[in-house]
Motif scaffolding. Sequence first.
Motif, PDB file in Angstrom:
ATOM      1  N   GLU A 137      -1.728  -6.200   9.357  1.00 14.57           N
ATOM      2  CA  GLU A 137      -3.331  -4.947   9.093  1.00 14.57           C
ATOM      3  C   GLU A 137      -1.880  -3.981   8.880  1.00 14.57           C
ATOM      4  N   ASP A 138      -2.113  -3.229   7.856  1.00 17.63           N
ATOM      5  CA  ASP A 138      -1.434  -2.015   7.311  1.00 17.63           C
ATOM      6  C   ASP A 138      -2.321  -1.265   6.836  1.00 17.63           C
ATOM      7  N   ASN A 139      -1.789   0.457   6.109  1.00 18.86           N
ATOM      8  CA  ASN A 139      -2.757   1.143   5.603  1.00 18.86           C
ATOM      9  C   ASN A 139      -1.836   1.374   4.475  1.00 18.86           C
ATOM     10  N   GLY A 166      -3.670   4.748   1.106  1.00 19.14           N
ATOM     11  CA  GLY A 166      -5.270   5.076   1.684  1.00 19.14           C
ATOM     12  C   GLY A 166      -5.932   3.446   1.243  1.00 19.14           C
ATOM     13  N   MET A 167      -5.819   2.470   1.915  1.00 17.94           N
ATOM     14  CA  MET A 167      -6.848   1.640   1.415  1.00 17.94           C
ATOM     15  C   MET A 167      -5.792   0.426   2.869  1.00 17.94           C
ATOM     16  N   ASN A 168      -6.664   0.181   3.805  1.00 20.36           N
ATOM     17  CA  ASN A 168      -6.455  -0.626   5.264  1.00 20.36           C
ATOM     18  C   ASN A 168      -6.185  -1.732   4.074  1.00 20.36           C
ATOM     19  N   LYS A 212      -5.557  -6.535   5.429  1.00 19.60           N
ATOM     20  CA  LYS A 212      -5.055  -7.212   7.102  1.00 19.60           C
ATOM     21  C   LYS A 212      -5.459  -8.896   6.131  1.00 19.60           C
TER      22      LYS A 212
END
Length: 206
Positions: free
Chosen positions: A62-64, A67-69, A71
């Motif tokens: 999981e990461d940003n 500005g978008m997440n 996973k």
Amino acid sequence: IKKLVHYYLSKNEILNNKIQSSSINKYFIEQLMKDIDITLDVLRSINNISQFDVSSLEEKIEDNIHGMNFKGFVDRIDIYNDYISIIDYKSSAKDIDLNLAMQGFNIQMLLYLKMITKKYNKDPGAVLYFNTKRRILSSNKSIYETINHDDYYSMYRFGGYVIDDDGQVIKAIDPYMERKSNIINVSYVKKDGKYKGHILTKDQLT
């Protein structure tokens, strides 16, 4: 494999009844077990050759990014020195279309690689697909002749791309490669003294 399949079916009464009541379904299950057996044999052979070691399976990431997440789960992560490789198992042929990727499509595995390299603090080595579907070897040989195992295993080459680093990652994945790898879509052109095929620079891969 048979024990695992039968154990799974014993826990699913509805599915087990469907199989037991149909000769066609029984046949499909038998073929599925054969497919699994062949897949494991090929993967075992590759793992015995490769200098990359399996580090993790079904790892959640999981990461940003911008500005978008994002996973997801990575089927398999392999590590060799400072390089990391991710592998996705598929039940049909799959590859990375770079033309689509540059337009923002078909980039799931590329995003996963970016996230994994950041998480592990490693350099990108490869992003690969493995098709588990059984291959059929076409041959003009007599049925009494022995099948060349290299010819058969080469049909199970990984899809995807490897990093261009003067051949270090390529040699680690397939140390016994001469003219053409049986593991990845890469060839060595002796007269040019370089590798060709599904190869990207580090900048392109990231």
